[in-house]
Design a protein around this motif. Structure first.
Motif, PDB file in Angstrom:
ATOM      1  N   LYS A 179     -16.586 -36.884 -19.858  1.00  0.00           N
ATOM      2  CA  LYS A 179     -15.446 -36.836 -18.513  1.00  0.00           C
ATOM      3  C   LYS A 179     -16.327 -36.355 -17.394  1.00  0.00           C
ATOM      4  O   LYS A 179     -17.245 -35.549 -17.571  1.00  0.00           O
ATOM      5  N   HIS A 180     -16.164 -37.024 -16.113  1.00  0.00           N
ATOM      6  CA  HIS A 180     -16.842 -36.664 -15.232  1.00  0.00           C
ATOM      7  C   HIS A 180     -15.659 -35.840 -14.301  1.00  0.00           C
ATOM      8  O   HIS A 180     -14.658 -36.397 -14.211  1.00  0.00           O
ATOM      9  N   THR A 195     -20.331 -33.013 -15.889  1.00  0.00           N
ATOM     10  CA  THR A 195     -20.409 -34.122 -17.096  1.00  0.00           C
ATOM     11  C   THR A 195     -19.849 -33.142 -18.155  1.00  0.00           C
ATOM     12  O   THR A 195     -20.681 -32.163 -18.501  1.00  0.00           O
ATOM     13  N   THR A 243     -17.069 -38.487 -26.253  1.00  0.00           N
ATOM     14  CA  THR A 243     -16.262 -38.834 -24.895  1.00  0.00           C
ATOM     15  C   THR A 243     -17.176 -38.014 -23.902  1.00  0.00           C
ATOM     16  O   THR A 243     -17.858 -37.021 -24.160  1.00  0.00           O
ATOM     17  N   GLU A 246     -13.296 -28.417 -20.754  1.00  0.00           N
ATOM     18  CA  GLU A 246     -12.431 -29.356 -19.968  1.00  0.00           C
ATOM     19  C   GLU A 246     -12.498 -29.178 -18.628  1.00  0.00           C
ATOM     20  O   GLU A 246     -12.735 -27.711 -18.139  1.00  0.00           O
TER      21      GLU A 246
END
Length: 146
Positions: A4-5, A117, A2, A124
């Motif tokens: 996440k930005h 990123t 995965t 997180e």
């Protein structure tokens, strides 16, 4: 796998001039005092193209390493760096951070903008924002201790 930005902005106002805040970022001993964890390692080559490497304590089992490269420095005004955070040799984040220093009344407004990123759940965005806020608060303690 995965990705996440996230982007966050933090602001602090310190009761000292921009050159004092800038000095707290650019002096290796001063920065180690507010940026590192007890028992952690720190090296700083504060110049465009220079690196900063911060490690967690060797006995904590996490193997944390923050490795940054200074991309742009405008004395007393702006610091831009790119960095990676790894734990036990596993890449967790890649980020670009801009620190702006502006004179305000009898002090300095620091604005930090980070674009990150976050890879495979190893970190997180909320953890990074909270941790960054903590070390900006630690920076403030440098000025209140004087």
């Amino acid at each position: 796998m995965t990705v996440k930005h996230a982007t966050f902005t933090l602001e602090r106002v310190y009761p000292v001039s921009p050159d004092r805040v800038f000095a707290a970022w650019s002096d290796a001993a001063t920065k180690a005092g507010w940026f590192t964890v007890p028992g952690g390692g720190h090296s700083l080559d504060f110049r465009v193209g220079g690196r900063e490497v911060t490690t967690g304590p060797p006995d904590d089992g996490k193997g944390m390493v923050f490795d940054a490269r200074y991309e742009d420095i405008a004395e007393n005004e702006r610091i831009v760096y790119s960095g990676t955070l790894s734990a036990n040799d596993v890449l967790a984040t890649v980020s670009v951070t801009t620190v702006l220093l502006e004179a305000e009344d009898d002090g300095t407004r620091l604005t930090l903008i980070e674009q990150g990123t976050f890879l495979d759940g190893h970190e997180e965005p909320s953890w990074r924002e909270q941790g960054t806020g903590t070390w900006l608060d630690n920076l403030g303690k440098v000025f209140s201790a004087v």
